[in-house]
Motif scaffolding. Structure first.
Motif, mmCIF file in Angstrom:
data_model
loop_
_atom_site.group_PDB
_atom_site.id
_atom_site.type_symbol
_atom_site.label_atom_id
_atom_site.label_comp_id
_atom_site.label_asym_id
_atom_site.label_seq_id
_atom_site.Cartn_x
_atom_site.Cartn_y
_atom_site.Cartn_z
ATOM 1 N N LEU A 22 0.931 -1.339 0.106
ATOM 2 C CA LEU A 22 0.097 -0.139 0.022
ATOM 3 C C LEU A 22 1.017 1.302 -0.003
ATOM 4 O O LEU A 22 0.530 2.182 -0.662
ATOM 5 N N LEU A 23 1.960 1.190 0.830
ATOM 6 C CA LEU A 23 2.918 2.531 0.845
ATOM 7 C C LEU A 23 3.888 2.398 -0.016
ATOM 8 O O LEU A 23 4.620 3.368 0.045
ATOM 9 N N ALA B 222 1.594 10.018 -8.050
ATOM 10 C CA ALA B 222 2.441 9.954 -9.236
ATOM 11 C C ALA B 222 3.087 11.328 -9.309
ATOM 12 O O ALA B 222 4.353 11.420 -9.375
ATOM 13 N N ARG C 132 8.482 13.753 -1.170
ATOM 14 C CA ARG C 132 8.070 13.204 -2.527
ATOM 15 C C ARG C 132 8.381 12.009 -2.715
ATOM 16 O O ARG C 132 9.198 11.202 -2.027
ATOM 17 N N PRO D 110 0.374 9.508 3.010
ATOM 18 C CA PRO D 110 -0.539 8.278 2.421
ATOM 19 C C PRO D 110 0.371 7.820 1.391
ATOM 20 O O PRO D 110 1.840 8.336 1.030
ATOM 21 N N GLY D 111 -0.115 6.882 0.470
ATOM 22 C CA GLY D 111 0.390 6.186 -0.619
ATOM 23 C C GLY D 111 1.137 7.299 -1.583
ATOM 24 O O GLY D 111 0.353 8.518 -1.898
ATOM 25 N N PRO D 112 2.230 7.381 -1.993
ATOM 26 C CA PRO D 112 2.625 8.452 -3.031
ATOM 27 C C PRO D 112 2.096 8.667 -4.429
ATOM 28 O O PRO D 112 1.801 7.462 -4.934
ATOM 29 N N GLY E 297 3.020 2.442 -3.479
ATOM 30 C CA GLY E 297 2.367 2.934 -4.717
ATOM 31 C C GLY E 297 1.248 1.726 -5.230
ATOM 32 O O GLY E 297 1.506 1.478 -6.295
ATOM 33 N N PHE F 76 4.578 12.681 -16.050
ATOM 34 C CA PHE F 76 3.787 12.336 -15.174
ATOM 35 C C PHE F 76 2.361 12.898 -15.473
ATOM 36 O O PHE F 76 2.131 14.109 -15.210
ATOM 37 N N ARG G 63 -8.682 -0.313 0.849
ATOM 38 C CA ARG G 63 -9.041 0.476 2.087
ATOM 39 C C ARG G 63 -10.544 0.269 2.163
ATOM 40 O O ARG G 63 -10.963 0.231 3.315
#
Lengths: 266, 371, 317
Positions: free
Chosen positions: A87-88, C26, C36, C22-24, A90, B31, A99
């Motif tokens: 999860l952390l 893009a 970052r 939280p999750g990175p 990506g 991106f 979730r």
């Protein structure tokens, strides 16, 4: 101190008394010589502890619960840590599904889960088996493991894994040698929580219980419903001791985790 | 010297041959809708010290992350020492890297941190210890091996990170704003340290920074990036004296931009004609509106009646010890800054009339429509 | 219970200082700064591989069993909504639903009244005092529900401590019936669930900068006014979140009502249990589970942002 502050102090003291007193009153009853529950306890005996440890059925239930709790802690921690890590690092859209699914066991009442699993396990032959209990308890414990582990993972600078990889470590080696040692205290405390959740879990155990194999909470439920002997306070003394031990170790582990994961140079 | 020998691979390998050449060809990275790196090509010679300089969001860090293997480009190739490693994972690239936030492993001692890359390469304990100690000696931290990272100062931590990056004799060292977390004095000390290491080890260094002074003083060549594109790659002196475009001109040092009209031979400013040499135009400039770029220290302040000077009115005088900055407005309204030695200036006050002298060869000409 | 414990864990995690991400995303990669997304994101197969055991477990032992149970309520004995019609049309069952709602609301309200002062005091305390209050609140978190329910059974029984006190003080002449009443259920459930409301409220209150109270005072607001105009609106998400979590937990509560409640005044969980264990009426029990699940899911979706999962996962509340 101003009077308003004193008023608040007094109110909170009363509320905390409401929280603690019922538990504190029950504990001494474990040492009462009477066969019914009495307060204040009459005399002093450790006989009810002996009764618990000498009773084959209580012991079987204790062993059964310990086995299930240990297996649940192992399974939930392993599965939860893997998923938290992904999860952390990506997970993207999968993370959203993750979730959503994780909220499920938090908000859906255990009675609903218990009834659903009772039926499902009957059909699949998992009814009354250790595996059935472990799967059910792992579902219930999963959010707590994930909460603890993701909190720890989020406080570890992901740059550390980059540094390990540029030093020649593969992704897995970077996790094993750098990230895991840093989050280990929280992983262990997540496992402790999973253990105690399973060990204390009454609802699912109530429905899944077969005739022979009952968990400790299920045995306690029957005893409270039918006899209410001082064996219950005796167990309460031990369970409360266990809860205190788990809480204290979790707090210590968390402190250890904080100092470990703290960025150097602060 | 002994320590350097241990790092550089013994006496048989001379410093000059340690580095590897890097070739970046057509690197592109998007991106979403943002093009972070737009068709960037760089040829970096073996043993060269190159700085990637640019404002935040210019793509310099993304280029570095692609070199390290942490980010995969959408297009383009990366060759290190002639070997294509565009898609090679970071741990197989054999390059050293120093990060902005030290990234020392907080649970390992300084010696174990430095020895980590050696451990990953299966080197035995005794040799690991010896080489880690040698690397610590190179960064002047002998005897610190048993400490934990958090017991060190920021500067010491960054030295440990440096030791960890060079301990396995990489041919390329990447540095991602390694000094930005340090205070000014430490930063200057570390700049010297890194320069020394570069000349002693002879490795190729790619250094990302947003600090132009750092880039100019440390690097053999500086690549200026903006919005994902390389604006110019050149040695510091060329960059300063002949910036490729107005962005490069403004990004490095102070530069006057004076609107002018170019007729092919002379630039017309405020009613005067300045004859320019052919090389004043860095790229082709069509006749018509153009921008005249002059460094403030190249502009002389003279009497208003001098015929070859541009008449102007002083708006501000900023005394700065050795030099004084004179801010003046030309008769057509353009503002010009001139920096002159304080001792050579007559007393000036706002409102005074002066003549600004632009000597031949001091002015550069750029197309007006350039950004 | 689960909801409440989750909020506890959330607040406990929130108490951990330190930046949290939280999750990175893009485009974090192009922004500079400490957090970052550095480091290559894992490849899709690796992520799927790591997540697979989790999804397998939750689908196999949660989602699928629950869905197939609800399917039974819609298909047996005949396809249709007959089972649901029975839940709402039979006055006996409709009464149970209403009673469950009423008790859950009452328990949540009582919990709020008891929890707020505790949270407020925690927010303005530090050091040993804060540690002491936190310990008093955390201990019940991780102690057995059965132990606490048993405690109330003991206290409220005919010759129990409460009756002893009442007769001793002359409030009543003879012991009164306390156990197996709705009152016993409400008091015991409040006792069990109240601590779980403390931490979300504490989290919200603690995150209000102390400067804001000073700013309000400078602006001319008295303490009561400042509380009403500044503190309360800012604490509201925490209060609502805690309230809903306790409410959801109370709705499906089984152990305490089963042991302390009167069989004539059941809550829905006890009714479900009875339908399965005594009447063996699976389709109807399934419909009751369906109603309960649908209701909590609806509330979760409606108020979801109050306990958004990224918050549950330890971000500052």
């Amino acid at each position: 101190m101003r009077p308003r502050g004193l008023l608040l102090d007094a109110a909170v003291a009363a509320i905390l008394a409401f929280v603690l007193v019922p538990i504190l009153i029950v504990l001494p009853m474990a040492f009462s010589e009477t066969t019914y529950l009495a307060f204040p306890p009459k005399g002093f005996t450790t006989g009810w502890f002996a009764e618990f440890f000498d009773d084959r059925r209580w012991m079987a239930a204790l062993r059964f619960s310990l086995e299930i709790a240990a297996a649940t802690a192992l399974l939930a921690t392993l599965v939860g840590t893997m998923a938290s890590y992904a999860l952390l690092r990506g997970a993207g859209a999968i993370g959203t599904a993750f979730r959503a699914l994780l909220v499920g066991p938090i908000v859906v009442p255990h009675i609903a889960l218990a009834v659903a699993l009772y039926l499902f396990f009957q059909r699949t032959g998992l009814g009354g088996t250790r595996l059935g209990y472990v799967l059910a308890h792992a579902v219930i414990a999963m959010p707590f493991v994930v909460l603890t582990v993701t909190a720890a993972l989020a406080s570890v600078d992901p740059g550390l894994e980059d540094a390990a990889m540029i030093c020649g470590a593969s992704r897995f080696a970077a996790f094993r040698l750098v990230t895991l040692p840093l989050i280990l205290p929280n992983v262990v405390s997540g496992a402790l929580f999973a253990f105690i959740i399973s060990f204390d879990e009454p609802v699912v155990a109530f429905f899944l219980a077969g005739i022979r194999d009952k968990t400790l909470p299920r045995m306690m439920f029957d005893d409270i419903e039918q006899n209410l002997t001082p064996v219950i306070p005796a167990i309460a003394v031990m369970l409360t001791g266990l809860s205190v031990a788990v809480l204290v170790s979790a707090a210590l582990l968390r402190r250890l985790g904080r100092t470990k994961a703290a960025p150097a140079g602060e | 010297m002994l320590a350097i020998g241990a790092i550089a691979g013994g006496p048989s390998v001379t410093a000059a041959t340690t580095g590897a050449a890097i070739s970046v060809r057509g690197l592109t990275r998007r991106f979403g809708a943002v093009v972070a790196v737009d068709d960037v090509s760089l040829e970096i010679a073996a043993g060269e010290f190159i700085a990637l300089l640019g404002p935040s969001g210019s793509g310099k860090s993304t280029v570095l992350m692609s070199l390290a293997g942490f980010d995969l480009p959408d297009a383009g190739r990366i060759l290190i020492g002639g070997e294509d490693c565009t898609h090679l994972p970071p741990h197989r690239r054999n390059i050293g890297m120093v990060f902005q936030n030290y990234t020392l492993f907080p649970h390992l001692s300084v010696a174990d941190n430095v020895a980590f890359p050696l451990k990953m390469r299966g080197i035995g304990r005794a040799e690991r210890r010896a080489r880690a100690e040698a690397a610590l000696e190179v960064v002047r931290l002998s005897g610190f091996g048993a400490r934990m990272p958090r017991q060190l100062s920021g500067g010491q931590q960054q030295r440990v990170a440096l030791a960890r990056a060079i301990v396995y004799r990489p041919r390329v060292l990447l540095m991602d704003e390694p000094l930005s977390a340090l205070d000014k004095n430490l930063r200057e000390e570390m700049q010297i340290e890194i320069k020394r290491l570069h000349s002693e080890l002879g490795i190729t260094i790619v250094f990302v920074t947003h600090d132009q002074g750092e880039a100019l003083t440390m690097a053999d060549r500086v690549a200026i990036l903006r919005a994902g594109r390389v604006q110019q790659i050149a040695p510091a002196r060329t960059l300063y004296e002949r910036p490729a475009n107005l962005f490069a001109a403004g990004f490095i040092g102070d530069m006057n931009r004076i609107p002018t009209t170019w007729d092919g031979r002379a630039a017309h400013v405020a009613g005067r004609a300045l004859a320019l040499e052919a090389e004043a135009a860095v790229s082709a400039v069509p006749p018509g509106p153009a921008i005249l770029a002059v460094r403030p220290e190249r502009i002389g302040v003279a009497a208003p009646d001098r015929p070859d000077a541009l008449p102007a009115t002083v708006t501000d005088v900023v005394y700065g010890g050795a030099g004084t900055l004179v801010i003046a407005t030309l008769d057509d309204g353009a503002q010009v800054r001139a920096r002159a030695p304080s001792a050579a200036l007559p007393p000036l006050a706002p409102g005074d009339r002066v003549g600004l002298v632009v000597p031949p060869g001091a002015a550069l000409l750029y197309p007006a429509e350039a950004p | 219970m689960s909801a409440a414990r989750a909020s506890a864990a959330r607040a406990a995690s929130a108490a951990r200082a330190g930046p949290v991400t939280p999750g990175p995303a893009a485009n974090d990669v192009v922004t500079t700064g400490f957090f970052r997304a550095r480091g290559r994101r894992m490849s899709k197969p690796a992520i799927v591989g790591l997540m697979l055991p989790f999804f397998s477990l939750l689908v196999f032992a949660f989602l699928y069993p629950l869905m197939s149970l609800i399917a039974i309520s819609l298909t047996e004995p005949q396809p249709g909504l007959a089972n649901y019609a029975r839940v709402f049309e039979n006055p006996v069952y409709a009464t149970v639903l209403l009673r469950t709602l009423r008790i859950a609301l009452l328990v949540s309200l009582l919990s709020l009244i008891l929890a707020f002062p505790v949270a407020a005091l925690m927010a303005r305390s530090k050091g040993p005092k804060l540690a002491l209050i936190t310990a008093c609140i955390l201990l019940p978190f991780w102690s057995s529900v059965l132990v606490r329910t048993a405690a109330w059974a003991v206290l409220l029984q005919r010759n129990g401590l409460v009756n002893g006190l009442l007769t001793g003080l002359g409030v009543t002449d003879a012991p009164v019936k306390l156990l197996y009443t709705q009152g016993a259920v409400v008091v015991a459930m409040t006792h069990v669930l109240m601590p779980f409301m403390v931490l979300p409220i504490y989290g919200a209150l603690r995150n209000i900068p102390t400067d804001l109270a000073r700013a309000a005072a400078i602006c001319g607001a008295g303490p009561a006014r400042a509380f009403r105009e500044v503190t309360l609106p800012l604490a509201l998400p925490g209060v609502t979140g805690g309230f809903i979590l306790v409410f959801l937990s109370a709705l499906g509560y089984f152990i305490t009502p089963s042991l302390l409640g009167s069989p004539q005044e059941m809550m829905i969980a006890t009714l479900i249990s009875q339908q399965i264990r005594e009447s063996l009426d699976w389709p109807f029990a399934a419909a009751l589970v369906g109603v309960l699940t649908l209701f909590v899911t609806g509330i979760t979706l409606a108020f979801g942002r109050l306990f958004r999962f990224d918050r549950l996962m330890g971000a500052r509340a």
